[in-house]
Design a protein around this motif. Structure first.
Motif, short mmCIF file in Angstrom:
data_model
loop_
_atom_site.label_atom_id
_atom_site.label_comp_id
_atom_site.label_asym_id
_atom_site.label_seq_id
_atom_site.Cartn_x
_atom_site.Cartn_y
_atom_site.Cartn_z
N TRP A 1 26.25 8.62 -11.97
CA TRP A 1 26.23 8.67 -10.63
C TRP A 1 25.26 9.66 -9.82
CZ3 TRP A 1 27.10 13.48 -8.70
CH2 TRP A 1 27.59 14.44 -9.90
N ALA A 2 24.63 10.19 -10.54
CA ALA A 2 23.53 11.50 -10.17
C ALA A 2 22.58 10.77 -9.48
CB ALA A 2 23.21 12.02 -11.36
N LYS A 3 22.33 11.29 -8.30
CA LYS A 3 21.21 10.91 -7.52
C LYS A 3 20.05 11.19 -7.73
CE LYS A 3 19.95 9.60 -3.01
NZ LYS A 3 19.22 8.13 -3.27
N ARG A 4 19.03 10.27 -8.21
CA ARG A 4 17.77 10.44 -8.62
C ARG A 4 16.67 10.10 -7.77
NH1 ARG A 4 18.00 10.00 -15.24
NH2 ARG A 4 19.60 11.35 -15.39
N THR A 5 16.85 9.11 -6.97
CA THR A 5 15.80 8.42 -6.23
C THR A 5 15.76 9.13 -4.85
OG1 THR A 5 17.30 6.67 -5.29
CG2 THR A 5 15.94 6.23 -7.26
N TRP A 6 14.48 9.36 -4.42
CA TRP A 6 14.15 10.07 -3.19
C TRP A 6 14.14 9.04 -2.00
CZ3 TRP A 6 13.85 15.26 -2.58
CH2 TRP A 6 13.56 15.82 -1.38
N ASP A 7 15.35 8.81 -1.62
CA ASP A 7 15.62 7.98 -0.43
C ASP A 7 16.60 8.80 0.61
OD1 ASP A 7 17.93 7.70 -1.77
OD2 ASP A 7 18.05 5.48 -1.77
N LEU A 8 16.30 9.74 0.56
CA LEU A 8 17.01 10.77 1.79
C LEU A 8 16.66 10.53 3.20
CD1 LEU A 8 16.77 13.92 -0.66
CD2 LEU A 8 18.62 12.10 -0.70
N GLY A 9 15.72 9.82 3.30
CA GLY A 9 15.49 9.78 4.80
C GLY A 9 14.82 11.21 5.58
N VAL A 10 14.35 11.91 4.25
CA VAL A 10 13.68 13.37 4.31
C VAL A 10 12.27 13.26 4.34
CG1 VAL A 10 13.60 15.79 3.94
CG2 VAL A 10 15.66 14.49 4.27
N ASN A 11 11.22 13.37 5.03
CA ASN A 11 9.73 13.28 4.85
C ASN A 11 9.01 14.66 5.08
OD1 ASN A 11 10.00 10.54 4.05
ND2 ASN A 11 10.41 10.21 6.17
N SER A 12 9.90 15.80 5.13
CA SER A 12 8.94 17.01 5.39
C SER A 12 10.01 18.14 5.01
CB SER A 12 8.51 17.00 6.89
OG SER A 12 9.67 17.63 7.95
N PRO A 13 9.41 19.22 4.69
CA PRO A 13 9.90 20.49 4.24
C PRO A 13 10.91 20.87 5.59
CG PRO A 13 7.89 20.79 4.06
CD PRO A 13 7.67 19.50 4.55
N GLU A 14 10.40 20.81 6.65
CA GLU A 14 11.25 21.19 7.97
C GLU A 14 12.60 20.32 8.08
OE1 GLU A 14 7.28 22.26 8.13
OE2 GLU A 14 8.08 20.31 8.16
N VAL B 1 18.09 15.07 -7.93
CA VAL B 1 17.20 14.34 -6.97
C VAL B 1 16.05 15.11 -6.92
CG1 VAL B 1 18.20 15.23 -4.80
CG2 VAL B 1 16.98 13.24 -4.71
N CYS B 2 16.33 16.60 -6.79
CA CYS B 2 15.12 17.63 -6.65
C CYS B 2 14.19 17.51 -7.76
CB CYS B 2 15.67 18.77 -6.05
SG CYS B 2 14.17 20.28 -6.07
N ARG B 3 14.86 17.81 -8.99
CA ARG B 3 14.16 17.86 -10.09
C ARG B 3 13.61 16.81 -10.68
NH1 ARG B 3 18.93 19.38 -11.92
NH2 ARG B 3 18.84 18.21 -13.58
N TRP B 4 13.90 15.43 -10.35
CA TRP B 4 13.05 14.27 -10.72
C TRP B 4 12.19 13.92 -10.01
CZ3 TRP B 4 14.15 10.44 -14.46
CH2 TRP B 4 14.84 10.71 -15.44
N ASN B 5 11.94 14.48 -8.57
CA ASN B 5 10.90 13.95 -7.70
C ASN B 5 10.01 15.04 -7.21
OD1 ASN B 5 11.77 11.41 -6.63
ND2 ASN B 5 13.69 12.36 -6.59
#
Length: 82
Positions: free
Chosen positions: A20-33, A54-58
């Motif tokens: 179930w661990a989230k690995r894909t970056w589909d968070l709707g977040v495109n910047s550090p801010e 999700v952080c470590r894999w991306n």
């Protein structure tokens, strides 16, 4: 895998192997801010987020994520994707 009496097998105990661990970056977040704002809203610290798959894999695929980690004083994990 044989289990000894009284032991319970937890297949998701290792977050990296949990199905179930989230690995894909589909968070709707495109910047550090945007990431900082979303984490504040979710009440998740940068340290907690940095430990998630999700952080470590991306970290090697999101250009600004490595700098975001460094700016928060966090180590840059070795990416599992490398």
């Amino acid at each position: 895998m044989p289990e000894e009496e009284g032991q319970v097998f937890f297949p998701d105990a290792d977050l990296d192997n949990a199905d179930w661990a989230k690995r894909t970056w589909d968070l709707g977040v495109n910047s550090p801010e945007e990431l900082d704002a979303q984490l504040r809203g979710l009440q998740i610290s940068a340290q907690e987020f940095a430990r998630l798959p999700v952080c470590r894999w991306n970290v090697s695929t999101i250009p600004w994520l490595r700098d975001w980690l460094i700016s928060h004083g966090l180590p840059v994990p070795a990416s599992d994707a490398e």
